[in-house]
Design a protein around this motif. Structure first.
Motif, PDB file in Angstrom:
ATOM      1  N   GLN A   1       0.876  -1.173   0.000  1.00 13.95           N
ATOM      2  CA  GLN A   1       0.000   0.000   0.000  1.00 13.95           C
ATOM      3  C   GLN A   1       0.910   1.218   0.000  1.00 13.95           C
ATOM      4  N   CYS A   2       0.734   2.111  -0.981  1.00 10.98           N
ATOM      5  CA  CYS A   2       1.674   3.217  -1.170  1.00 10.98           C
ATOM      6  C   CYS A   2       0.979   4.574  -1.235  1.00 10.98           C
ATOM      7  N   GLN A   3       1.757   5.577  -0.878  1.00 12.77           N
ATOM      8  CA  GLN A   3       1.315   6.963  -1.002  1.00 12.77           C
ATOM      9  C   GLN A   3       2.544   7.790  -1.347  1.00 12.77           C
ATOM     10  N   TRP A   4       2.452   8.609  -2.397  1.00 13.89           N
ATOM     11  CA  TRP A   4       3.594   9.445  -2.737  1.00 13.89           C
ATOM     12  C   TRP A   4       3.159  10.704  -3.456  1.00 13.89           C
ATOM     13  N   THR A   5       4.134  11.622  -3.576  1.00 14.99           N
ATOM     14  CA  THR A   5       3.905  12.921  -4.191  1.00 14.99           C
ATOM     15  C   THR A   5       4.880  13.131  -5.337  1.00 14.99           C
ATOM     16  N   LEU A   6       4.365  13.502  -6.466  1.00 13.67           N
ATOM     17  CA  LEU A   6       5.185  13.925  -7.597  1.00 13.67           C
ATOM     18  C   LEU A   6       5.294  15.439  -7.494  1.00 13.67           C
ATOM     19  N   SER A   7       6.489  15.942  -7.207  1.00 13.19           N
ATOM     20  CA  SER A   7       6.716  17.381  -7.095  1.00 13.19           C
ATOM     21  C   SER A   7       7.271  17.884  -8.423  1.00 13.19           C
ATOM     22  N   LEU A   8       6.504  18.738  -9.074  1.00 14.51           N
ATOM     23  CA  LEU A   8       6.858  19.276 -10.386  1.00 14.51           C
ATOM     24  C   LEU A   8       7.037  20.790 -10.276  1.00 14.51           C
ATOM     25  N   GLN A   9       7.504  21.425 -11.333  1.00 13.44           N
ATOM     26  CA  GLN A   9       7.790  22.857 -11.309  1.00 13.44           C
ATOM     27  C   GLN A   9       6.566  23.697 -10.943  1.00 13.44           C
ATOM     28  N   ASN A  10       5.393  23.337 -11.447  1.00 10.83           N
ATOM     29  CA  ASN A  10       4.195  24.159 -11.252  1.00 10.83           C
ATOM     30  C   ASN A  10       3.203  23.600 -10.244  1.00 10.83           C
ATOM     31  N   GLY A  11       3.634  22.644  -9.419  1.00  9.63           N
ATOM     32  CA  GLY A  11       2.744  22.089  -8.409  1.00  9.63           C
ATOM     33  C   GLY A  11       3.062  20.643  -8.105  1.00  9.63           C
ATOM     34  N   THR A  12       2.207  20.039  -7.304  1.00  7.04           N
ATOM     35  CA  THR A  12       2.405  18.646  -6.909  1.00  7.04           C
ATOM     36  C   THR A  12       1.175  17.822  -7.261  1.00  7.04           C
ATOM     37  N   ILE A  13       1.405  16.502  -7.400  1.00  7.40           N
ATOM     38  CA  ILE A  13       0.323  15.548  -7.624  1.00  7.40           C
ATOM     39  C   ILE A  13       0.483  14.444  -6.592  1.00  7.40           C
ATOM     40  N   GLN A  14      -0.550  14.198  -5.800  1.00  8.13           N
ATOM     41  CA  GLN A  14      -0.517  13.143  -4.796  1.00  8.13           C
ATOM     42  C   GLN A  14      -1.260  11.916  -5.322  1.00  8.13           C
ATOM     43  N   VAL A  15      -0.639  10.745  -5.099  1.00  4.56           N
ATOM     44  CA  VAL A  15      -1.247   9.488  -5.528  1.00  4.56           C
ATOM     45  C   VAL A  15      -1.256   8.509  -4.357  1.00  4.56           C
ATOM     46  N   GLN A  16      -2.166   7.555  -4.435  1.00  2.89           N
ATOM     47  CA  GLN A  16      -2.291   6.580  -3.347  1.00  2.89           C
ATOM     48  C   GLN A  16      -2.949   5.324  -3.888  1.00  2.89           C
ATOM     49  N   SER A  57       0.183  -1.381 -12.024  1.00  2.00           N
ATOM     50  CA  SER A  57      -0.621  -1.043 -10.845  1.00  2.00           C
ATOM     51  C   SER A  57      -1.448   0.207 -11.119  1.00  2.00           C
ATOM     52  N   PRO A  58      -2.782   0.110 -11.067  1.00  2.00           N
ATOM     53  CA  PRO A  58      -3.601   1.316 -11.176  1.00  2.00           C
ATOM     54  C   PRO A  58      -3.609   2.025  -9.817  1.00  2.00           C
ATOM     55  N   ILE A  59      -3.197   3.292  -9.806  1.00  2.00           N
ATOM     56  CA  ILE A  59      -3.068   4.071  -8.576  1.00  2.00           C
ATOM     57  C   ILE A  59      -3.946   5.321  -8.713  1.00  2.00           C
ATOM     58  N   ALA A  60      -4.704   5.644  -7.680  1.00  2.00           N
ATOM     59  CA  ALA A  60      -5.588   6.812  -7.723  1.00  2.00           C
ATOM     60  C   ALA A  60      -4.804   8.104  -7.549  1.00  2.00           C
ATOM     61  N   ILE A  61      -5.146   9.094  -8.359  1.00  2.00           N
ATOM     62  CA  ILE A  61      -4.671  10.454  -8.120  1.00  2.00           C
ATOM     63  C   ILE A  61      -5.652  11.050  -7.116  1.00  2.00           C
ATOM     64  N   VAL A  62      -5.148  11.430  -5.942  1.00  8.21           N
ATOM     65  CA  VAL A  62      -6.047  11.872  -4.869  1.00  8.21           C
ATOM     66  C   VAL A  62      -6.042  13.376  -4.627  1.00  8.21           C
ATOM     67  N   GLY A  63      -5.145  14.089  -5.300  1.00 10.38           N
ATOM     68  CA  GLY A  63      -5.147  15.531  -5.126  1.00 10.38           C
ATOM     69  C   GLY A  63      -3.920  16.173  -5.726  1.00 10.38           C
ATOM     70  N   GLY A  64      -3.880  17.497  -5.612  1.00  9.09           N
ATOM     71  CA  GLY A  64      -2.751  18.232  -6.146  1.00  9.09           C
ATOM     72  C   GLY A  64      -2.712  19.646  -5.620  1.00  9.09           C
ATOM     73  N   THR A  65      -1.629  20.338  -5.990  1.00 11.52           N
ATOM     74  CA  THR A  65      -1.468  21.739  -5.623  1.00 11.52           C
ATOM     75  C   THR A  65      -1.038  22.516  -6.858  1.00 11.52           C
ATOM     76  N   GLY A  66      -1.071  23.845  -6.756  1.00 13.94           N
ATOM     77  CA  GLY A  66      -0.631  24.691  -7.864  1.00 13.94           C
ATOM     78  C   GLY A  66      -1.427  24.417  -9.121  1.00 13.94           C
TER      79      GLY A  66
END
Length: 149
Positions: free
Chosen positions: A87-102, A111-120
């Motif tokens: 069971q995993c949770q991580w953040t992709l930090s990019l230049q214009n914001g972040t994408i959280q997956v879980q 593995s199909p992983i849900a995108i659960v949110g983001g910033t920027g």
């Protein structure tokens, strides 16, 4: 009677405007998590070896499909099913914001992983990531998403 029809028309108009404002074009982002240059830290809980509760902590370079660094891939995974998945949770930090997956990362296959949110730029993101272990210390991550506003 006329008041009821008028209210119904207003409600239908509101529902249509809400629905139309949330329709967005689907986009694709392909990334590569580079665990070759920054391997995950393995925390081996008793009993020794692969067992429930073992953890992987990582902060890795995130690359584009041309293998150029575009950010970081940071998070954790916990072994929840032996010889099957974590069971995993991580953040992709990019230049214009972040994408959280879980979600559940399988030991083999995609593995199909849900995108659960983001910033920027990704504040209103919704969608799914497919994560695939390439067997060479990298993970191909294909995000299919929409920005809902």
């Amino acid at each position: 009677m006329r008041a009821t029809k008028k209210i119904n028309l207003i409600c239908i108009g509101l529902l249509m405007s809400i629905s139309c404002s949330t329709i967005a074009k689907e986009k694709t982002l392909v990334t590569i998590a580079d665990a070759k240059t920054a391997p995950a830290i393995y925390i081996d809980l008793p009993p020794k070896g692969d067992s429930l509760g073992d953890q992987y902590l990582f902060d890795q370079p995130l690359l584009n499909d041309k293998k150029q660094k575009i950010g970081t891939n940071s998070g954790f995974c916990v072994r929840t099913r032996l010889n099957h998945s974590l069971q995993c949770q991580w953040t992709l930090s990019l230049q214009n914001g972040t994408i959280q997956v879980q979600g559940r990362e399988f030991d083999k296959g995609i593995s199909p992983i849900a995108i659960v949110g983001g910033t920027g730029q990704y504040r209103y993101i919704a969608g799914e990531m497919e994560s695939k272990n390439n067997g060479d210390g990298t993970f191909l991550q294909t995000l299919t998403y929409s920005l809902l506003k």
